[in-house]
Design an enzyme around this catalytic site. Sequence first.
Site, PDB file in Angstrom:
ATOM      1  N   ARG A 154       0.694  -1.117  -0.053  1.00 17.23           N
ATOM      2  CA  ARG A 154      -0.011   0.058   0.013  1.00 17.23           C
ATOM      3  C   ARG A 154       0.769   1.380  -0.086  1.00 17.23           C
ATOM      4  O   ARG A 154       0.381   2.284  -0.712  1.00 17.23           O
ATOM      5  CB  ARG A 154      -1.025   0.039   1.201  1.00 17.23           C
ATOM      6  CG  ARG A 154      -2.175  -0.938   0.730  1.00 17.23           C
ATOM      7  CD  ARG A 154      -3.346  -1.143   1.993  1.00 17.23           C
ATOM      8  NE  ARG A 154      -4.139  -1.950   1.434  1.00 17.23           N
ATOM      9  CZ  ARG A 154      -4.970  -2.744   2.308  1.00 17.23           C
ATOM     10  NH1 ARG A 154      -4.664  -2.768   3.850  1.00 17.23           N
ATOM     11  NH2 ARG A 154      -5.910  -3.440   2.014  1.00 17.23           N
ATOM     12  N   TYR A 169      -8.035   0.855  -5.898  1.00 24.23           N
ATOM     13  CA  TYR A 169      -7.339  -0.384  -5.730  1.00 24.23           C
ATOM     14  C   TYR A 169      -6.248  -0.585  -4.628  1.00 24.23           C
ATOM     15  O   TYR A 169      -6.170   0.408  -3.866  1.00 24.23           O
ATOM     16  CB  TYR A 169      -6.851  -0.912  -7.102  1.00 24.23           C
ATOM     17  CG  TYR A 169      -5.594  -0.083  -7.567  1.00 24.23           C
ATOM     18  CD1 TYR A 169      -4.632   0.882  -6.938  1.00 24.23           C
ATOM     19  CD2 TYR A 169      -5.271  -0.196  -9.002  1.00 24.23           C
ATOM     20  CE1 TYR A 169      -3.747   1.533  -7.764  1.00 24.23           C
ATOM     21  CE2 TYR A 169      -4.285   0.230  -9.735  1.00 24.23           C
ATOM     22  CZ  TYR A 169      -3.534   1.271  -9.152  1.00 24.23           C
ATOM     23  OH  TYR A 169      -2.440   2.026  -9.702  1.00 24.23           O
ATOM     24  N   GLU A 170      -6.055  -1.654  -4.369  1.00 22.19           N
ATOM     25  CA  GLU A 170      -5.379  -2.235  -3.223  1.00 22.19           C
ATOM     26  C   GLU A 170      -5.900  -1.921  -1.763  1.00 22.19           C
ATOM     27  O   GLU A 170      -5.376  -1.640  -0.851  1.00 22.19           O
ATOM     28  CB  GLU A 170      -3.985  -2.043  -3.317  1.00 22.19           C
ATOM     29  CG  GLU A 170      -3.160  -2.693  -4.066  1.00 22.19           C
ATOM     30  CD  GLU A 170      -1.477  -2.675  -4.148  1.00 22.19           C
ATOM     31  OE1 GLU A 170      -1.198  -2.308  -3.123  1.00 22.19           O
ATOM     32  OE2 GLU A 170      -0.970  -2.371  -5.196  1.00 22.19           O
ATOM     33  N   GLY A 171      -7.275  -1.905  -1.941  1.00 28.74           N
ATOM     34  CA  GLY A 171      -8.157  -1.678  -0.814  1.00 28.74           C
ATOM     35  C   GLY A 171      -8.809  -0.229  -1.084  1.00 28.74           C
ATOM     36  O   GLY A 171      -7.924   0.809  -0.935  1.00 28.74           O
ATOM     37  N   GLN A 225      -9.422   1.451   3.829  1.00 24.37           N
ATOM     38  CA  GLN A 225      -8.271   1.843   4.653  1.00 24.37           C
ATOM     39  C   GLN A 225      -8.835   2.740   6.020  1.00 24.37           C
ATOM     40  O   GLN A 225      -8.172   2.679   7.003  1.00 24.37           O
ATOM     41  CB  GLN A 225      -7.492   3.088   3.754  1.00 24.37           C
ATOM     42  CG  GLN A 225      -7.092   2.474   2.509  1.00 24.37           C
ATOM     43  CD  GLN A 225      -6.503   1.284   2.404  1.00 24.37           C
ATOM     44  OE1 GLN A 225      -5.759   0.894   3.227  1.00 24.37           O
ATOM     45  NE2 GLN A 225      -6.507   0.197   1.409  1.00 24.37           N
TER      46      GLN A 225
END
Length: 405
Positions: free
Chosen positions: A246, A366-368, A373
């Site tokens: 992240r 993306y990536e959460g 988050q």
Amino acid sequence: MSRLDTPENARWRQTARDIAEKVIRPLSKKYDELQEYPWEIKDALAEAGLMGVWIPKEYGGQAGETPVLDLCIVVEEISRADPAIGVLYAVNALGSFPILVGGTDEQKKRFLPEIAAGRKLVAFCLSEKTAGSDAQGLKVRAIKDGEETWSIHGEKKWTTNGGAADIYTVFAVTDPTSRSRRISAFLVEKDMEGFSIGKVEDKMGIRAVPVVETVFDGVKVGNDRLLGGRPGMGFRHAMMTLDRARPGVAAQGVGCAQGALELATVYAMRRQQFGKSISGFQMVQEMLANMSTKTEAARQLVYYCARQLDAGLDNTTLVAAQAKLYATDVSMEVTTDAVQIFGGYGYMRDYPIEKLMRDAKITQIYEGTNQIQRLVVARGLLKEAENLTHLNAYIPEEHQEVYEE
Ligand code: CAA
């Protein structure tokens, strides 16, 4: 050049900046329009040794004292010229972190040197049609069909680098009855029988890097491709990977914001209205000042997070989520303001700024997603608050019971 760079940080920054300006920026528009993988750019990154920045020397890489910070610096410098290439590069770290955090020594020796040399590209297959934010809700199955073998069935969604990549880190359900040991990761290669690429997405931004569906139609793998050699560790490995990856998405956000700020500043100095350049107007100056301040604050949070990971500190989950959400929100704000400064021209395809706004948007997803988050940050805060019981004495009597529940 950041004044706090170590000589090693500065060397990676300069290498990445040279490639960004000489190779990437001139080709950026071409690959955005073509929506094709830019092999010539990948070759330039590999030749400069950049694919090995986060991989330890014992596994053929070039990692120094601060591999995560160096990775972030390289991603930032590349993204400043073209955020699509930033993710094209960083996704190889995302795909190889599971091997680094969870692989056996044999798996590290087998797969990492080829990745570090840039001879093999790697992709991370976690998300599915019905399992995005809910990463534990996977449906792709790996069934044990022999003493030492597994067969993988199902489809993955949003595989960034899919089709270009040689190696796929695939998360699959191995024990549907277990709550905490349901998922395992496998290392699949593109030429394995039963593996294919499904739909290739037509995207708003980051168009130089492919995003595809990956199909696993009974792909047979041996135990030697089960990450870490034992089942049930997949979700943990996925989460540990995202903690490390992240900051890279955050760095993509910082680079994208910096690139937009620079273009907007140059444009504001050239654009004449009311008899003078618009950079002389205080409303434009206010926008530039805010864009610059937010970008710098995001950069420092990303570097702080990367330094914590490089120092091997525990509990970096919270700061990684903070860096990702803050830097990518800043990226969206700054690129939007940059388009505003360019005015009507900024909305047009023949100006370079609208691409940065399109590329920034995906970093909030993306990536959460940034909602996830915030959830991770809030969970971390509530956990840390368990150590703040001394403050209980300052909460009026009527709330004591509620606090203790
Ligand atoms: N490190 C290590 N272990 C962790 C962890 C971490 N950061 N976070 C959770 N775990 C462990 C927990 O300790 C727990 O273990 P036990 O069962 O042994 O107790 C287990 O994992 C489950 O944890 P949670 O109960 O917290 O899990 P959850 O279901 O509530 O999910 C979540 C948490 C934060 C929402 C998580 O699902 C998540 O991060 N979702 C987003 C997924 C994501 O980022 N997807 C993007 C994929 S990549 C991509 O975008 C494509 C691309 O190619 C760029």
